[in-house]
Design a protein around this motif. Structure first.
Motif, short mmCIF file in Angstrom:
data_model
loop_
_atom_site.label_atom_id
_atom_site.label_comp_id
_atom_site.label_asym_id
_atom_site.label_seq_id
_atom_site.Cartn_x
_atom_site.Cartn_y
_atom_site.Cartn_z
N THR A 70 12.73 7.03 100.49
CA THR A 70 12.18 8.16 101.26
C THR A 70 13.19 9.26 101.54
O THR A 70 12.96 10.08 102.42
CB THR A 70 11.59 7.66 102.58
N THR B 93 4.25 1.87 93.32
CA THR B 93 5.46 2.11 94.11
C THR B 93 5.66 1.04 95.17
O THR B 93 6.77 0.47 95.31
CB THR B 93 5.40 3.49 94.77
N VAL C 48 7.88 7.97 93.58
CA VAL C 48 6.69 7.32 93.05
C VAL C 48 6.99 6.66 91.71
O VAL C 48 7.67 7.25 90.85
CB VAL C 48 5.54 8.34 92.88
N GLY D 282 10.01 2.93 96.56
CA GLY D 282 9.58 4.17 97.19
C GLY D 282 10.58 4.74 98.17
O GLY D 282 10.27 4.93 99.36
N PRO E 194 8.96 10.23 99.86
CA PRO E 194 8.81 9.03 99.06
C PRO E 194 8.72 9.30 97.56
O PRO E 194 7.95 10.15 97.12
CB PRO E 194 7.50 8.41 99.58
#
Length: 445
Positions: free
Chosen positions: A182, A174, A160, A180, A158
């Protein structure tokens, strides 16, 4: 070399600034001593001021012998004035230690406040920006138009977003902002693509982030699409087992977030024409107006596959024109292991040119802007007989232009990961504890 990712400092209404960092802090000086004819030379030189700067930073990335491609990449840095005192502060992204397929220890990113006089003070905890993701890149920009520079960090996992509170502290927004992602974020760039006054966000992704799916060094892999056949994870020069990838691994499309103007973002990659069905191995990204139409375009450096040039067509839409513009591959039609990149008007003709740093056994590539939306690879013409551009047995991952007197110099910085792996395998375990590799810089005139 620790800053392989490009970081941007952007604010609406100001030109974008590219900040690239190695862990050597230098101050420019002028030598006024005598020359051979008894006069004063006035020569420019650089002085390493890191030892007394207060910066204490060690980049950690994977294991010392690099069995995974994730450990071969360093982390980025940003120079930005987060506290609005007129001095550029320094944010250093960090990685993680790994053993086999598992992450065993994470290390926080670090923020250093510029105290003036080449002195810095670490304020990571005070500011609240010590993310412990396996970090690779960062981008700073005022996304909420409150006058303070915010910070976005790209991770293996993830990403930020830190919102600048304006009092020397940040808060992690986030989740509420919806950014965010991933995947394996490499770099990011803030850009107002639709001219609405709000900064939107482009994030490059490298390969599938599942480390446990990546084969071990020396083994054979088959590309998911079945197009490339068996690929052995060995370095061609020394026939030594090395980490696998990126060729043969599964890539990932980059992601684009449109700023909604209320502190939130909407994922708009496909809607904006930025979706990559080939899932290239993207690393660097830069914002530029290559065709002088007043709209910001995007150039993306990809590892081992064609690079992308996204032309801004207006009304929030892009079109990929890298091949037709002449910047997808080099002049021989070969895709290169592109990593670092930047822009400059190299020949002073008023048009923005591109410089791309590539992997071992490849030159860094200079694309000169011819106008009319076209570029030409002028690497050999501008750097005739420059074997140094290919002499690094590893990737060139960062560069900068240096003006010294009446001459302009090009400083190239890189790493030599595969050669280091080969040498490390010949040492004892006690001699291979360092996880860092450095190459001397190459200065071309």
């Amino acid at each position: 070399m620790f800053g392989s990712k490009t970081c941007y400092v952007l604010r609406i209404g100001t030109p974008h600034v590219v900040a690239m960092a190695t862990l050597v802090l230098v101050a420019a000086k002028t030598y006024q001593g005598p020359d051979n004819q008894g006069g004063s030379t006035g020569r420019r030189y650089f002085l390493n001021v890191l030892p007394h700067s207060g910066i204490d930073y060690l980049n950690v990335s994977g294991e010392p012998h690099k069995p995974q491609i994730s450990g071969s990449l360093g982390s980025g840095a940003a120079l930005f004035d987060y506290d609005e005192d007129g001095d550029l502060d320094l944010y250093l992204v960090n990685g993680a230690a790994a053993k086999g397929m598992d992450i065993v220890e994470r290390f926080p990113n670090q923020l250093y406040r510029n105290e003036g006089g080449w002195a810095f003070k670490e304020v990571t905890d005070q500011a609240g920006v010590g993310d412990k993701g396996w970090g690779f890149g960062c981008a700073s920009g005022d996304y909420d138009n409150d006058g303070d520079l915010d910070l976005y960090v790209t991770n293996l996992g993830p990403n930020v977003l830190y919102k600048n509170q304006g009092d020397g502290t940040f808060v992690n927004v986030t989740a509420s902002a919806g950014v965010g992602h991933t995947s394996w974020g490499a770099s990011a760039a803030w850009v107002d693509h639709d001219g609405d006054g709000d900064l939107d966000l482009y994030v490059t992704n490298y390969v599938d982030p599942s480390l446990k799916k990546i084969p071990l060094p020396g083994t054979s892999i088959v590309h998911a699409a079945g197009l490339l056949g068996d690929i052995f994870c060995r370095f061609k020069e020394i026939e030594a087992p090395v980490f696998c990838g990126p060729t043969g691994l599964v890539g990932a499309s980059d992601v684009f977030y449109r700023n909604n103007g209320d502190g939130t973002f909407s994922e708009a990659t496909e809607a904006s024409g930025l979706y990559d069905p080939s899932q290239a191995f993207s690393l660097g990204v830069v914002v530029l107006d290559y065709n002088d139409d007043g709209r910001p375009d995007l150039y993306v450096a990809s590892d081992a596959v064609s690079n992308f040039l996204f032309m801004n067509q207006g009304k929030g839409k892009f079109k990929e024109v890298g091949l037709s513009a002449g910047v997808a591959r080099n002049e021989y039609g070969r895709a290169e292991g592109s990593m670092g990149l930047g822009t400059s008007d190299i020949n002073g003709d008023g048009k923005i040119d591109l410089f791309v740093t590539n992997y071992s056994h490849e030159t860094s590539t200079l694309y000169m802007n011819l106008g009319g939306g076209l570029f030409a690879d002028r690497t050999e013409a501008v750097f005739p007989g420059r074997p140094s551009l290919m002499s690094l047995a590893g990737p060139l991952v960062s560069w900068t232009w240096i003006s010294m007197g009446t001459r302009i110099y090009l400083l190239l910085m890189g790493t030599s990961i595969h050669r280091w792996i080969s040498e490390a395998k010949r040492r004892t375990a006690s001699e291979t504890r360092s996880s860092r590799t450095r190459e001397p810089a190459v200065l071309s005139k």
